[in-house]
Structures are given as structure tokens and as C-alpha cells.
Design a protein around this motif. Structure first.
Motif, mmCIF file in Angstrom:
data_model
loop_
_atom_site.group_PDB
_atom_site.id
_atom_site.type_symbol
_atom_site.label_atom_id
_atom_site.label_comp_id
_atom_site.label_asym_id
_atom_site.label_seq_id
_atom_site.Cartn_x
_atom_site.Cartn_y
_atom_site.Cartn_z
ATOM 1 N N ARG A 72 -6.667 4.106 -0.165
ATOM 2 C CA ARG A 72 -6.649 5.006 -1.318
ATOM 3 C C ARG A 72 -6.633 6.420 -0.768
ATOM 4 O O ARG A 72 -7.537 6.800 -0.005
ATOM 5 N N CYS A 73 -5.641 7.183 -1.146
ATOM 6 C CA CYS A 73 -5.509 8.524 -0.569
ATOM 7 C C CYS A 73 -4.647 9.414 -1.455
ATOM 8 O O CYS A 73 -3.971 8.948 -2.372
ATOM 9 N N LYS A 74 -4.667 10.711 -1.158
ATOM 10 C CA LYS A 74 -3.789 11.658 -1.819
ATOM 11 C C LYS A 74 -2.399 11.603 -1.168
ATOM 12 O O LYS A 74 -2.198 10.910 -0.174
ATOM 13 N N ALA A 75 -1.467 12.336 -1.730
ATOM 14 C CA ALA A 75 -0.087 12.293 -1.229
ATOM 15 C C ALA A 75 0.019 12.845 0.185
ATOM 16 O O ALA A 75 0.898 12.449 0.946
ATOM 17 N N HIS A 76 -0.882 13.735 0.550
ATOM 18 C CA HIS A 76 -0.871 14.307 1.912
ATOM 19 C C HIS A 76 -2.220 14.070 2.563
ATOM 20 O O HIS A 76 -3.266 14.338 1.959
ATOM 21 N N VAL A 77 -2.202 13.551 3.780
ATOM 22 C CA VAL A 77 -3.415 13.359 4.570
ATOM 23 C C VAL A 77 -3.238 14.108 5.885
ATOM 24 O O VAL A 77 -2.289 13.842 6.627
ATOM 25 N N PRO A 78 -4.109 15.067 6.208
ATOM 26 C CA PRO A 78 -3.934 15.853 7.426
ATOM 27 C C PRO A 78 -4.185 15.037 8.687
ATOM 28 O O PRO A 78 -4.964 14.075 8.682
ATOM 29 N N VAL A 79 -3.525 15.403 9.740
ATOM 30 C CA VAL A 79 -3.769 14.808 11.053
ATOM 31 C C VAL A 79 -5.008 15.464 11.642
ATOM 32 O O VAL A 79 -5.183 16.678 11.563
ATOM 33 N N GLY A 80 -5.875 14.659 12.229
ATOM 34 C CA GLY A 80 -7.073 15.236 12.829
ATOM 35 C C GLY A 80 -8.183 14.219 12.936
ATOM 36 O O GLY A 80 -7.951 13.000 12.905
ATOM 37 N N GLN A 95 0.819 -1.200 0.000
ATOM 38 C CA GLN A 95 0.000 0.000 0.000
ATOM 39 C C GLN A 95 0.860 1.260 0.000
ATOM 40 O O GLN A 95 1.839 1.352 0.743
ATOM 41 N N GLN A 96 0.478 2.212 -0.839
ATOM 42 C CA GLN A 96 1.179 3.480 -0.927
ATOM 43 C C GLN A 96 0.392 4.564 -0.202
ATOM 44 O O GLN A 96 -0.835 4.598 -0.273
ATOM 45 N N GLY A 97 1.108 5.453 0.455
ATOM 46 C CA GLY A 97 0.444 6.559 1.139
ATOM 47 C C GLY A 97 1.272 7.060 2.294
ATOM 48 O O GLY A 97 2.215 6.387 2.741
ATOM 49 N N PRO A 98 0.951 8.244 2.805
ATOM 50 C CA PRO A 98 1.702 8.793 3.935
ATOM 51 C C PRO A 98 1.520 7.947 5.185
ATOM 52 O O PRO A 98 0.564 7.162 5.302
ATOM 53 N N GLN A 99 2.442 8.098 6.121
ATOM 54 C CA GLN A 99 2.454 7.280 7.327
ATOM 55 C C GLN A 99 1.127 7.346 8.075
ATOM 56 O O GLN A 99 0.635 6.320 8.566
ATOM 57 N N TYR A 100 0.535 8.518 8.156
ATOM 58 C CA TYR A 100 -0.698 8.654 8.930
ATOM 59 C C TYR A 100 -1.828 7.825 8.309
ATOM 60 O O TYR A 100 -2.627 7.220 9.024
ATOM 61 N N ALA A 101 -1.882 7.786 6.960
ATOM 62 C CA ALA A 101 -2.904 6.981 6.297
ATOM 63 C C ALA A 101 -2.654 5.494 6.535
ATOM 64 O O ALA A 101 -3.581 4.710 6.743
#
Length: 289
Positions: free
Chosen positions: A93-101, A35-41
Motif C-alpha cells: 500500500r503506497c502513494k504514487a511516488h515513493v522516494p529512494v532512500g 499489486q499497484q505501485g512504483p517500481q521501488y515499492a
């Protein structure tokens, strides 16, 4: 010996409360490597996998349970699946940046879907809005609205582990309110570090050492994808000759990739003609009988 890739169930003697603990290590590494995506995702995927293992163990069935969190935000979807014998897989499935919250910050407007797919019965699905501070909160809302069972979850994931703790009223055996509240207050003292680092027995002793707790045998959990060439062939047959011909005309071959495990399946014109011929023979046989 450090416990990992295990589910442990436990029961509070004399109380109408059950619990589960899970720690994923090797299985978590295997699931997320595709899976690809930022750590938070990816951490959200880990939490979802820990959750679906525990939730699948609260139901007696043969088949699989699928947890889907999906929305129109930067984090489009998290899907986690566990079979009745604790085989797991998942995707994001996500964009390159996922905000924390909160979930709304990450997923936008979305929904949480829990699907039980028994091998020998029709699927059952429950849906609630995807709202709250985290996935554990959304799942608690699901159980309050859909199952009318008091349920609490604690879910965490990092680079190495995905862990979870679940407490739930036993169906048709509602505990006294004071009993549930006492157990819930004790469990609420658990920290992320304790869940990530302690094995099940040490954690239960830390939280509930004055309670009578029965701990059941460990159940192993492993990553295993359910994709196969035969499954893909059934999907292609369902598409029909015309659509398959269009793809072959445009691309020369039909390539299908599994989002869960990155396995690729290739079908050339001979493969397609063979599977369509098999479909035709099957239909003729059904007609003759």
C-alpha cells in the motif's frame, strides 16, 4: 539448469552457523502482478517475500509467517506471507511516488512486525522499530533484540527476480566469535548481481570454497493465495445481521476483493440469508448439545 522458485538450506560443518538461499522468479511475477505501485515499492515487496520464505524456514511449525513493514510515510505498508510449505503471497500500500532512500525516508515513522501463526497454537508476534538503510538491516535488528541470535541477510529484487541470502547462529550452539566473523566477512563480498544471477551451489563456492558446507535438498516455492469463499463467509457472519443489512440496503450486494490475488467474491441477499441461516442452525445445535 537455472535454479528458480527454490529455497536451499545449508550448514557449515563444525561451526554453529546455518544459512539459506532463495530465488523467486515465477512466484515473484505472480505475487506482484496483483499489486499497484512504483517500481521501488514493488522491489521492497520482493525483498520482503524473499525474507519471509527464509525466516519461515528457520522455525519448525505448521502454519504461516507474516512479515509486515508499516508506517506513516509514502510507503504505507508491505506485507509478505509464507506458509511452512513455502506458499507465498504479499501486498503493498503506497502513494504514487515513493522516494529512494532509507526505511525512514520511505515508511516514515513505522514498525516491523513478524507474526508466526501456527495451525495448532496461539500466534506469536515480535515488533521492532522500522529503522535502517534497508529491510535486511531492520530484520537483523529484530533478531538481535528479539531472538539474541547473530543474523545477517542480503536481499535484492528487480523486475524478474527476488533473491535472498541468510546466515544465522544455531540456537543454543553459539559459534566462536572468530568463526562467525570469518563467515560474515566472506559473505559480505557478495554482490547484487551475483545473488540475482548465480545458482546456489555456484554462489556458495564463490563465497565459501575453503569452508566445509553441507547443502540440503531444494524446496520449491510458489505463489498461492489463502483466500476462499468459505473464509469470506466466516468474516461476514462475524459482522452480524445488522451490519450486513446496512450494506445490502446501501449497495444491493456485498462485494469483497482480495488484496493479495485480486479475486472478487459477490454475495447477494439470498447468499447472506443462507449463511446467516447456517450460522443460526450451528448455534442451535451447539445449544442442544
Amino acid at each position: 539448469m537455472i535454479e528458480q522458485d527454490l529455497l536451499r538450506r545449508f550448514l557449515f560443518e563444525d561451526l554453529g552457523v546455518r544459512g539459506e538461499w532463495v530465488k523467486l522468479t515465477t512466484s515473484w511475477q505472480a505475487a506482484k502482478q496483483h499489486q499497484q505501485g512504483p517500481q521501488y515499492a514493488r522491489e521492497q515487496l520482493g525483498q520482503a517475500l524473499a525474507a519471509v520464505v527464509m525466516l519461515s524456514a528457520t522455525v519448525k511449525f505448521n502454519g504461516s509467517m507474516i512479515l509486515q513493514a508499516q508506517g506513516d510515510g509514502d510507503l504505507k505498508a508491505v506485507v509478505a506471507q509464507s506458509t511452512h510449505d513455502r506458499k507465498i503471497r504479499g501486498l503493498i500500500r503506497c502513494k504514487a511516488h515513493v522516494p529512494v532512500g532509507s526505511l525512514e525516508t520511505q515508511f516514515g515513522h513505522g514498525q516491523l512486525v513478524l507474526t508466526i501463526e501456527p495451525d495448532d497454537a496461539q500466534p506469536y508476534q515480535g515488533i521492532v522499530p522500522l529503522q535502517g538503510i534497508n529491510l535486511a538491516a531492520a530484520l537483523q535488528t529484530y533478531f538481535e533484540q528479539s531472538e539474541q541470535l547473530k543474523t545477517r541477510l542480503w536481499l535484492f529484487a528487480n523486475e524478474t527476480h527476488a533473491v535472498g541470502l541468510l546466515l544465522q547462529e544455531l540456537p543454543s550452539q553459539n559459534s566462536y566469535k572468530t568463526d562467525w566473523e570469518r563467515i560474515e566477512i566472506l559473505a559480505d563480498t557478495v554482490t547484487e548481481q551475483e545473488l540475482l544471477e548465480l545458482d546456489c551451489e555456484h554462489l556458495l563456492y564463490r563465497l565459501f570454497n575453503e569452508e566445509k558446507v553441507r547443502l540440503f535438498d531444494a524446496e520449491p516455492v510458489e505463489f498461492q493465495c489463502a483466500c476462499s469463499r468459505s473464509r469470506i463467509e466466516r468474516t461476514l457472519r462475524a459482522m452480524g445481521r445488522e451490519e450486513l443489512e446496512d450494506i445490502l440496503q446501501e449497495q444491493g450486494t456485498i462485494q469483497v476483493g482480495c488484496e493479495f490475488c485480486s479475486e472478487h467474491y459477490l454475495f447477494d441477499r439470498v447468499d447472506v440469508e443462507t449463511l446467516l441461516a447456517q450460522e443460526s442452525l450451528t448455534n442451535q445445535s451447539k445449544t442442544q448439545h
